[in-house]
Design an enzyme around this catalytic site. Structure first.
Site, PDB file in Angstrom:
ATOM      1  N   ASP A   1       6.943   7.089  -3.004  1.00  0.00           N
ATOM      2  CA  ASP A   1       6.461   5.756  -2.610  1.00  0.00           C
ATOM      3  C   ASP A   1       7.573   4.714  -2.675  1.00  0.00           C
ATOM      4  O   ASP A   1       7.306   3.517  -2.768  1.00  0.00           O
ATOM      5  CB  ASP A   1       5.251   5.334  -3.442  1.00  0.00           C
ATOM      6  CG  ASP A   1       5.566   5.121  -4.919  1.00  0.00           C
ATOM      7  OD1 ASP A   1       6.723   5.357  -5.332  1.00  0.00           O
ATOM      8  OD2 ASP A   1       4.652   4.707  -5.663  1.00  0.00           O
TER       9      ASP A   1
ATOM     10  N   GLY B   1       0.787  -1.231   0.000  1.00  0.00           N
ATOM     11  CA  GLY B   1       0.000   0.000   0.000  1.00  0.00           C
ATOM     12  C   GLY B   1       0.816   1.276   0.000  1.00  0.00           C
ATOM     13  O   GLY B   1       0.322   2.347   0.354  1.00  0.00           O
TER      14      GLY B   1
END
Length: 213
Positions: A86, A16
């Site tokens: 990320d 995630g």
């Protein structure tokens, strides 16, 4: 540049990272840096035959992440514009050590250290991890074709490698705060309260960063 927020989110495949990065980027209005994944032309072949395609796969990721970070440093961090990513480029060594044979790993490491010697280092890390069942479920939910053939044993090994990597990172960089999030008990997609808890933790470290000389 040292006090400009540069947050990196790390953790195993499917945990995630990108979803959280998007939510935090939107909340703070920080520039979002996303790693290139599906554009890697070798990745599908890699999951089918790791030994045959590991070097090509890892080199593609390394070169693209290097170029991304080079651009981010020049266009954002040097201009005092905060960034949330990320990924962190040092993750490359997690995968390389797991997948490359000794002779190729030695070549790869030399290239890696040359490219990353002057790369900007995040001043905050968020580490997501979870059980193998949770990771597998999230991979199924996002439904990427190239990930259908990932072996469960490979994911389990990576999760173990990530835990060791983060512990080592923490010991080498005690000045960089790490926010650890248990993906089994936290669902920041479905529950705003879970996201708010993460944001509160980030706020504390951003406040500390703002007061650091």
């Amino acid at each position: 540049m040292a006090n400009v927020p540069f947050i990196a989110i790390e953790g195993p495949i499917g945990i995630g990272k990108t979803s959280l990065a998007k939510k935090l980027s939107s909340h703070y209005n920080f520039h979002l840096l996303q790693e290139i994944v599906e554009e890697n032309p070798f990745l599908g072949k890699f999951y089918d035959d790791i030994e045959a395609w590991s070097f090509q796969t890892e080199m593609f990721f390394l070169c693209n992440r290097f170029k991304q970070l080079e651009d981010i440093e020049q266009k954002y961090l040097n201009q005092h514009k905060p960034v949330i990513a990320d990924y962190h480029i040092s993750k490359n060594m997690i995968f390389a050590k797991r997948t490359l044979e000794k002779d190729k790993l030695e070549k790869y490491e030399k290239i890696y250290h040359i490219l990353t010697a002057d790369m900007p280092v995040p001043n905050m890390m968020i580490y997501l991890n979870a059980s193998l069942d949770t990771i597998l479920n999230r991979i199924r939910l996002r439904g990427r074709d190239i990930e259908k053939n990932i072996k469960h044993s490979y994911l389990e090994q990576l999760s173990y490698d990530y835990e060791n990597y983060m512990n080592e990172f923490e010991s080498l960089h005690p000045e960089i705060p790490i926010i650890r999030i248990d993906g089994d008990s936290t669902d920041f997609i479905q529950f705003q309260s879970d996201l708010d808890t993460i944001i509160n933790n980030v706020n504390k470290h951003l406040k500390d960063l703002a007061t650091t000389k």
